[in-house]
Design a protein around this motif. Structure first.
Motif, PDB file in Angstrom:
ATOM      1  N   ARG A  44       0.911  -1.088   0.081  1.00 53.89           N
ATOM      2  CA  ARG A  44       0.064   0.093  -0.032  1.00 53.89           C
ATOM      3  C   ARG A  44       0.879   1.239  -0.097  1.00 53.89           C
ATOM      4  O   ARG A  44       0.193   2.374   0.127  1.00 53.89           O
ATOM      5  CB  ARG A  44      -0.816  -0.048   1.092  1.00 53.89           C
ATOM      6  CG  ARG A  44      -1.878  -1.147   1.162  1.00 53.89           C
ATOM      7  CD  ARG A  44      -2.765  -0.669   2.568  1.00 53.89           C
ATOM      8  NE  ARG A  44      -3.410  -1.970   3.024  1.00 53.89           N
ATOM      9  CZ  ARG A  44      -4.664  -2.294   2.902  1.00 53.89           C
ATOM     10  NH1 ARG A  44      -5.457  -1.649   2.363  1.00 53.89           N
ATOM     11  NH2 ARG A  44      -5.090  -3.488   3.455  1.00 53.89           N
ATOM     12  N   HIS A  45       2.265   1.062   0.100  1.00 57.14           N
ATOM     13  CA  HIS A  45       3.008   2.225   0.171  1.00 57.14           C
ATOM     14  C   HIS A  45       4.269   2.198  -0.766  1.00 57.14           C
ATOM     15  O   HIS A  45       5.334   2.438  -0.504  1.00 57.14           O
ATOM     16  CB  HIS A  45       3.581   2.485   1.708  1.00 57.14           C
ATOM     17  CG  HIS A  45       2.550   2.768   2.644  1.00 57.14           C
ATOM     18  ND1 HIS A  45       1.460   1.730   3.045  1.00 57.14           N
ATOM     19  CD2 HIS A  45       1.973   3.864   3.291  1.00 57.14           C
ATOM     20  CE1 HIS A  45       0.570   2.155   3.886  1.00 57.14           C
ATOM     21  NE2 HIS A  45       0.936   3.511   4.147  1.00 57.14           N
ATOM     22  N   GLN A  46       3.753   1.812  -2.135  1.00 58.91           N
ATOM     23  CA  GLN A  46       4.772   2.122  -3.201  1.00 58.91           C
ATOM     24  C   GLN A  46       5.069   3.542  -3.395  1.00 58.91           C
ATOM     25  O   GLN A  46       6.271   3.662  -4.178  1.00 58.91           O
ATOM     26  CB  GLN A  46       4.505   1.519  -4.287  1.00 58.91           C
ATOM     27  CG  GLN A  46       4.150  -0.003  -3.994  1.00 58.91           C
ATOM     28  CD  GLN A  46       5.307  -0.804  -4.299  1.00 58.91           C
ATOM     29  OE1 GLN A  46       6.119  -0.716  -5.158  1.00 58.91           O
ATOM     30  NE2 GLN A  46       5.952  -1.481  -3.168  1.00 58.91           N
ATOM     31  N   PHE A  47       4.506   4.561  -3.012  1.00 51.98           N
ATOM     32  CA  PHE A  47       4.853   5.829  -3.461  1.00 51.98           C
ATOM     33  C   PHE A  47       5.261   6.720  -2.254  1.00 51.98           C
ATOM     34  O   PHE A  47       4.550   6.599  -1.291  1.00 51.98           O
ATOM     35  CB  PHE A  47       3.857   6.410  -4.262  1.00 51.98           C
ATOM     36  CG  PHE A  47       3.523   5.692  -5.714  1.00 51.98           C
ATOM     37  CD1 PHE A  47       4.175   6.073  -6.582  1.00 51.98           C
ATOM     38  CD2 PHE A  47       2.661   4.501  -5.688  1.00 51.98           C
ATOM     39  CE1 PHE A  47       4.187   5.635  -7.951  1.00 51.98           C
ATOM     40  CE2 PHE A  47       2.617   3.951  -6.996  1.00 51.98           C
ATOM     41  CZ  PHE A  47       3.127   4.153  -8.067  1.00 51.98           C
ATOM     42  N   CYS A  48       6.096   7.811  -2.604  1.00 55.61           N
ATOM     43  CA  CYS A  48       6.320   8.700  -1.414  1.00 55.61           C
ATOM     44  C   CYS A  48       5.163   9.727  -1.033  1.00 55.61           C
ATOM     45  O   CYS A  48       4.835  10.328  -2.130  1.00 55.61           O
ATOM     46  CB  CYS A  48       7.435   9.616  -2.125  1.00 55.61           C
ATOM     47  SG  CYS A  48       8.097  10.907  -0.679  1.00 55.61           S
ATOM     48  N   ALA A  49       4.628   9.667  -0.052  1.00 51.19           N
ATOM     49  CA  ALA A  49       3.613  10.561   0.441  1.00 51.19           C
ATOM     50  C   ALA A  49       3.849  12.074   0.592  1.00 51.19           C
ATOM     51  O   ALA A  49       3.145  12.965   0.341  1.00 51.19           O
ATOM     52  CB  ALA A  49       3.150  10.067   2.051  1.00 51.19           C
ATOM     53  N   ASN A  50       5.283  12.258   0.376  1.00 55.04           N
ATOM     54  CA  ASN A  50       5.803  13.557   0.692  1.00 55.04           C
ATOM     55  C   ASN A  50       5.688  14.130  -0.800  1.00 55.04           C
ATOM     56  O   ASN A  50       5.573  15.346  -1.123  1.00 55.04           O
ATOM     57  CB  ASN A  50       7.227  13.513   1.170  1.00 55.04           C
ATOM     58  CG  ASN A  50       7.512  15.057   1.506  1.00 55.04           C
ATOM     59  OD1 ASN A  50       7.019  15.862   2.006  1.00 55.04           O
ATOM     60  ND2 ASN A  50       8.709  15.370   1.062  1.00 55.04           N
ATOM     61  N   CYS A  51       6.389  13.584  -1.768  1.00 52.46           N
ATOM     62  CA  CYS A  51       6.283  13.904  -3.143  1.00 52.46           C
ATOM     63  C   CYS A  51       5.803  12.959  -4.209  1.00 52.46           C
ATOM     64  O   CYS A  51       5.745  13.602  -5.547  1.00 52.46           O
ATOM     65  CB  CYS A  51       7.910  14.322  -3.403  1.00 52.46           C
ATOM     66  SG  CYS A  51       8.571  12.979  -3.880  1.00 52.46           S
ATOM     67  N   GLY A  52       5.283  11.920  -4.141  1.00 50.96           N
ATOM     68  CA  GLY A  52       4.548  11.246  -5.165  1.00 50.96           C
ATOM     69  C   GLY A  52       5.458  10.221  -5.987  1.00 50.96           C
ATOM     70  O   GLY A  52       4.917   9.758  -6.747  1.00 50.96           O
ATOM     71  N   TRP A  83      12.209  -3.254   6.468  1.00 46.22           N
ATOM     72  CA  TRP A  83      11.507  -2.223   7.248  1.00 46.22           C
ATOM     73  C   TRP A  83      11.511  -0.649   7.314  1.00 46.22           C
ATOM     74  O   TRP A  83      11.456   0.016   8.117  1.00 46.22           O
ATOM     75  CB  TRP A  83      12.436  -2.525   8.784  1.00 46.22           C
ATOM     76  CG  TRP A  83      12.036  -3.953   9.139  1.00 46.22           C
ATOM     77  CD1 TRP A  83      12.818  -5.201   8.745  1.00 46.22           C
ATOM     78  CD2 TRP A  83      11.010  -4.296  10.001  1.00 46.22           C
ATOM     79  NE1 TRP A  83      12.250  -6.189   9.169  1.00 46.22           N
ATOM     80  CE2 TRP A  83      11.040  -5.794   9.809  1.00 46.22           C
ATOM     81  CE3 TRP A  83       9.753  -3.767  10.572  1.00 46.22           C
ATOM     82  CZ2 TRP A  83      10.411  -6.867  10.325  1.00 46.22           C
ATOM     83  CZ3 TRP A  83       8.840  -4.657  11.211  1.00 46.22           C
ATOM     84  CH2 TRP A  83       9.245  -5.985  11.169  1.00 46.22           C
ATOM     85  N   PHE A  88       8.314   4.595   7.228  1.00 45.56           N
ATOM     86  CA  PHE A  88       8.606   3.371   8.121  1.00 45.56           C
ATOM     87  C   PHE A  88       7.193   2.691   8.133  1.00 45.56           C
ATOM     88  O   PHE A  88       6.075   3.547   8.247  1.00 45.56           O
ATOM     89  CB  PHE A  88       9.175   3.588   9.483  1.00 45.56           C
ATOM     90  CG  PHE A  88      10.739   4.107   9.164  1.00 45.56           C
ATOM     91  CD1 PHE A  88      11.567   3.242   8.814  1.00 45.56           C
ATOM     92  CD2 PHE A  88      10.998   5.659   9.280  1.00 45.56           C
ATOM     93  CE1 PHE A  88      12.942   3.819   8.593  1.00 45.56           C
ATOM     94  CE2 PHE A  88      12.238   5.938   8.906  1.00 45.56           C
ATOM     95  CZ  PHE A  88      13.361   4.952   8.865  1.00 45.56           C
ATOM     96  N   PRO A  89       7.110   1.422   8.415  1.00 48.22           N
ATOM     97  CA  PRO A  89       5.844   0.723   8.472  1.00 48.22           C
ATOM     98  C   PRO A  89       5.008   1.407   9.557  1.00 48.22           C
ATOM     99  O   PRO A  89       5.386   1.759  10.634  1.00 48.22           O
ATOM    100  CB  PRO A  89       6.233  -0.737   8.877  1.00 48.22           C
ATOM    101  CG  PRO A  89       7.250  -0.748   8.242  1.00 48.22           C
ATOM    102  CD  PRO A  89       8.321   0.464   8.436  1.00 48.22           C
ATOM    103  N   ARG A  90       3.691   1.553   9.297  1.00 51.57           N
ATOM    104  CA  ARG A  90       2.808   2.176  10.264  1.00 51.57           C
ATOM    105  C   ARG A  90       2.381   1.138  11.245  1.00 51.57           C
ATOM    106  O   ARG A  90       2.394  -0.058  11.026  1.00 51.57           O
ATOM    107  CB  ARG A  90       1.507   2.452   9.482  1.00 51.57           C
ATOM    108  CG  ARG A  90       1.414   3.641   8.761  1.00 51.57           C
ATOM    109  CD  ARG A  90      -0.109   4.219   8.312  1.00 51.57           C
ATOM    110  NE  ARG A  90      -0.788   4.402   9.287  1.00 51.57           N
ATOM    111  CZ  ARG A  90      -1.513   5.744   9.190  1.00 51.57           C
ATOM    112  NH1 ARG A  90      -1.524   6.282   8.139  1.00 51.57           N
ATOM    113  NH2 ARG A  90      -2.442   5.924   9.862  1.00 51.57           N
TER     114      ARG A  90
END
Lengths: 288, 288
Positions: free
Chosen positions: A121-129, A139, A151-153
């Motif tokens: 679910r986290h293949q992309f950077c939440a900060n810049c896409g 990890w 890092f994993p939620r």
């Protein structure tokens, strides 16, 4: 000694290996290294409830290794395969398996499932896409563009009973199996303590004010990655105002009722399953 | 009654308003509605340590409103301004302010800071890389492309002392102010309970094995968005093996030493500040 479900893992997580590329490469080419066998996100288990493993030589060509930990120095991995989508729903087959997993095995599975699901679910950077890359032995993920590290939620969830005059408040969500009641629960939010989240959630869902919140136990819950924090609070009175968006019903139950249903005797409700910390919480409360 | 720093907030978070677009619109145009005054991410406070507020009419044209909650029905907001980068470092000015914030005010500030910081670092969908939009009154972001919903992170951190023969284990990180020692701490990981994370972290950082972990208290910590979970564990022996990547030093201190330094008397170390839960934890431990 309280032992909630999904606890008691035996692997040494070996944080040092995650920060040492050379040592990690050696572990990943260790001929004794084991790879967790999964069918999608479901475990494969043997008749004794132990997880099935294979050699890491058996991994797919594009698999990325997540270091689950060491057992007597022997590396144990799970494999993330790029393109692997997140799990869909919670198959009944998996929940039936959880009753049979040996102590400690469920903990190893929980860590693997949560981390693989997080990568999916986290293949992309939440900060810049930008598309990110796995690092730290699986990890974390790092962004080649803005260099943000992710890092994993782990999402803390409070799960609790209100107590009043020797009885406990339980609720029923519409999605529960017929007859089941369990502890109320909800995600803890930024800017609140465990005790405050417990009081807020019981007020929101049942309109009951609690004080003197007492911590009981915790467990990881890998659907997808919660930390369940079990508590008991003292209710000021027993009048219930139900939030029908969250709960279908809420009832006050006695210790006798709880003891009965936990012993599989007929009673006014069916309890949560043994691998859920609500079961541990009710067991502790009933024994008081 | 334990009251750690950043707890005791007085606003009703009013979860129902987040799910009701009409009610939210009414709150956002309520002439009594208040907007938290911030200088970047720092609070503005008055001489009594109360947060400064202005009218929401004063917000920037492109500001997006985050509902902090209601006080006697009066809506309180913080504003996220698109393009606002995340906070940089932890200014000494802010830390000096924290000593002066009135009880409850620090909790409101912590929630606001954590959520604004989260928006600043999470403008893009981790699932598909598309720019996301704020929803749920600022308590989430949603992706117009893949429809994933994202919610503010809360990262659980265990913070703890090991206890042996009437003494507590404290550590010193290189970045601490001169003389300060505090409880050990570390992020809880997917697949472990609070008790397991406490044992793992003390073993990793100080080589000390603990059992019988006891929960003491919790607090939110808005740098950026941790849930600090304070515990005490029983050490099997007092031999320390330091992880020098994490700690510069670790020492065993007596209850008398802890009582002295918390009372600002000379002692073998300087304690953590009052708004940090390590201070609460040491205060509780010393009083036992």
């Amino acid at each position: 000694m309280i032992a909630p479900g999904f606890t008691g893992g035996l692997l040494d997580r070996s944080d040092a290996l995650r920060h040492d590329a050379e040592a990690f490469a050696a572990a990943a080419s260790d001929f004794r290294a084991k790879l967790l066998k999964l069918d999608g996100y479901d475990p494969e288990i043997d008749a004794e409830g132990r997880l099935a493993w294979t050699s890491i030589a058996e991994r797919a060509d594009d698999a990325e290794l997540v270091l689950l930990g060491l057992e007597n120095g022997r590396p144990h991995f799970a494999a993330y395969t790029p393109g692997m989508g997140p799990p869909r729903g919670r198959p009944q087959r998996l929940f039936a398996m959880l009753d049979h997993l040996a102590p400690g095995e469920a903990a190893t599975y929980a860590a693997a499932r949560s981390v693989l699901d997080w990568h999916a679910r986290h293949q992309f950077c939440a900060n810049c896409g930008t598309q990110t890359a796995l690092f730290r032995a699986g990890w974390g993920r790092t962004c080649p563009n803005c260099h943000a590290e992710h890092f994993p939620r782990v999402d803390p969830v409070v799960i609790m009973i209100a107590e009043h005059d020797g009885r406990a408040l339980l609720g029923r969500q519409p999605a529960f199996p017929p007859g089941r009641y369990s502890a109320l629960a909800g995600f803890l939010e930024p800017g609140e303590s465990i005790e405050e989240a417990v009081a807020r959630e019981i007020m929101e869902e049942a309109g009951v004010r609690v004080t003197n919140v007492r911590y009981v136990a915790s467990q990881p819950w890998p659907f997808p990655s919660s930390l369940m924090i079990a508590c008991v609070g003292q209710a000021e009175d027993d009048a219930i105002t139900l939030d029908t968006n969250e709960l279908e019903d809420a009832i006050w139950v006695s210790r006798d009722d709880v003891r009965k249903v936990l012993a599989n005797e007929p009673g006014p409700f069916l309890p949560p399953p043994p691998y859920a910390i609500a079961n541990t919480l009710l067991t502790e409360w009933a024994a008081d």
